[in-house]
Design a protein around this motif. Structure first.
Motif, mmCIF file in Angstrom:
data_model
loop_
_atom_site.group_PDB
_atom_site.id
_atom_site.type_symbol
_atom_site.label_atom_id
_atom_site.label_comp_id
_atom_site.label_asym_id
_atom_site.label_seq_id
_atom_site.Cartn_x
_atom_site.Cartn_y
_atom_site.Cartn_z
ATOM 1 N N VAL A 240 -3.023 4.108 -7.781
ATOM 2 C CA VAL A 240 -2.961 3.078 -6.739
ATOM 3 C C VAL A 240 -1.549 2.988 -6.154
ATOM 4 C CG1 VAL A 240 -3.134 0.600 -6.293
ATOM 5 C CG2 VAL A 240 -4.866 1.743 -7.694
ATOM 6 N N TRP A 241 -0.566 2.935 -7.033
ATOM 7 C CA TRP A 241 0.822 2.795 -6.556
ATOM 8 C C TRP A 241 1.281 4.036 -5.787
ATOM 9 C CZ3 TRP A 241 3.506 -1.418 -5.877
ATOM 10 C CH2 TRP A 241 3.174 -2.563 -6.603
ATOM 11 N N GLY A 243 -0.605 5.852 -3.977
ATOM 12 C CA GLY A 243 -1.246 5.697 -2.673
ATOM 13 C C GLY A 243 -0.503 4.707 -1.787
ATOM 14 N N ILE A 244 -0.091 3.606 -2.382
ATOM 15 C CA ILE A 244 0.617 2.579 -1.604
ATOM 16 C C ILE A 244 1.936 3.142 -1.059
ATOM 17 C CG2 ILE A 244 1.871 0.399 -1.787
ATOM 18 C CD1 ILE A 244 -0.315 -0.552 -3.755
ATOM 19 N N GLN A 247 1.530 5.655 1.635
ATOM 20 C CA GLN A 247 1.149 5.003 2.881
ATOM 21 C C GLN A 247 2.365 4.374 3.554
ATOM 22 O OE1 GLN A 247 -1.901 5.329 3.888
ATOM 23 N NE2 GLN A 247 -1.846 4.026 5.725
ATOM 24 N N VAL A 248 3.239 3.797 2.749
ATOM 25 C CA VAL A 248 4.470 3.211 3.293
ATOM 26 C C VAL A 248 5.291 4.298 3.977
ATOM 27 C CG1 VAL A 248 6.714 2.219 2.667
ATOM 28 C CG2 VAL A 248 4.603 1.261 1.699
#
Lengths: 258, 258
Positions: A240-241, A243-244, A247-248
């Protein structure tokens, strides 16, 4: 935990309980913890039918048996334990804290030499507890350790709560781990993944100028790595992290991640 | 047993309790075991004055504080624990049996080093327990191991009895406590700070279109909150992460942070 056979050898005996709601509450606690043998001692037939407020305890209530006195209620038991508040009266009996008492009661249920111990636990009336006469039927007494409030007369526990706490302690022994489920078993993140996250986070700090605004010491990469390690991520959250942060970086336009 | 100081750092939080009698019963159990900090979360002011049925608990009730939501009720706490029935719902959290949970809670109360951990224990409404949204404020969950009745839906404990059993276990002497790791020395983040981080991270997910690319389920805020809680941040790292996310938002140009 106690076996089904052991649970069936425990009698909860309510002596002169006044409030049907409390009888219902005791039955509910018994049901919750797997006990079924409820005995009620009253000079006059107790209002058992009024005690059906207990959710899911109707079977316990339905099988409850009324006795005219303590002697008959405990006649078939091999160990009789009274409950009392510390300081309630001059004690003629040995007094154990609940946790020690439970050890002894379990031992009685497990004696097994071809016969079975049967344990009665007596609870007195809401107002007066057990009388000396009633206590005289007991082998020894247990008390639930409570807080001593300075300058205040000692509180007595609510009857339903006292039954719940005592039965909880009786089955508490080894909690059955199989009831507890998976999240605990979550696969931890591997170091390689944490390292990838460390690098990604480092890039985010660069590109957002965070690194410039918070002048890095020489080991800034190590700083970031420790920050990531302290997250104690499992494998799923690592994904998840990642991916975050990707994306940033994508949004910041400084990266060709899709 | 817990010291007076430790007892004072435990908050019992009743979320949407419907029955004033149960609030009174919870207060009485708190009084019995020496706890004083009762918090009640209700959308509408709860009928606290109707809860005074609790014998000897009037001081606890008198000092009870009402909050409009869980976030505010736990804002000053460093550890937030939810109570749940096994099998009640899909669990997103680590789940501990009460006895293990109590060991961890005591460790939090005893971290020491010049500051004090504060522990919130949340109990849900009598009918529905805690919602997923409410559970998302929790670091992990505890359950009171109960008997599995074949073919019967699992019973839920009476609220007052559940509070009594949990507090009993918390003050019960636990010989295993010394087996715990030496407590981490860092001051933990408070729930209020974690909530601010949750909101910031939510903004980052919005502005980077992460939220759009990973279609959120209905409780996406709860998802983010749980993700943040699983980081187990101390106060210093919380500050660092706040700074990083603010910087990301500033750089994205969608925020007026300097």
């Amino acid at each position: 935990m106690l076996t089904t056979e052991e649970l069936a050898q425990v009698c909860v005996v309510l002596v002169r309980a006044r409030n049907p709601v409390n009888i219902g509450a005791a039955a509910r606690a018994m049901h919750d913890f797997g006990f079924g043998r409820l005995r009620v001692v009253n000079q006059y037939p107790p209002p058992l039918e009024m005690a059906r407020s207990a959710v899911d305890a109707s079977e316990v209530i339905a099988h409850a048996v009324a006795f005219p006195n303590v002697a008959e209620a405990v006649a078939d038991c091999t160990l009789v334990v009274g409950t009392t508040e510390v300081g309630e009266r001059d004690l003629q009996h040995e007094l154990l804290a609940l946790s020690e008492a439970a050890v002894r009661m379990r031992a009685e249920l497990r004696r097994g030499d071809g016969w079975t111990g049967r344990v009665a636990v007596l609870f007195g009336s809401e107002k007066t507890g057990l009388s000396n006469q009633e206590l005289s039927h007991c082998d020894w007494l247990l008390t639930v350790p409570m807080h001593e409030h300075a300058g205040l007369r000692h509180a007595s526990m609510n009857l339903g709560q006292a039954v719940a706490v005592c039965l909880y302690e009786l089955v508490r022994d080894a909690p059955n781990d199989h009831l507890l489920d998976a999240p605990k078993a979550a696969e931890p993140a591997h170091a390689a993944g944490l390292e990838r996250l460390t690098i990604l986070l480092g890039e985010v700090l660069e590109q957002t100028e965070y690194a410039r605004r918070h002048p890095a010491n020489r080991d800034s990469e190590a700083h970031v790595r420790r920050l990531v390690r302290r997250m104690r991520l499992d494998a799923a959250d690592l994904t998840v992290w990642m991916g975050i942060l990707r994306q940033v970086l994508w949004k910041l336009g400084g990266n060709d991640e899709k």
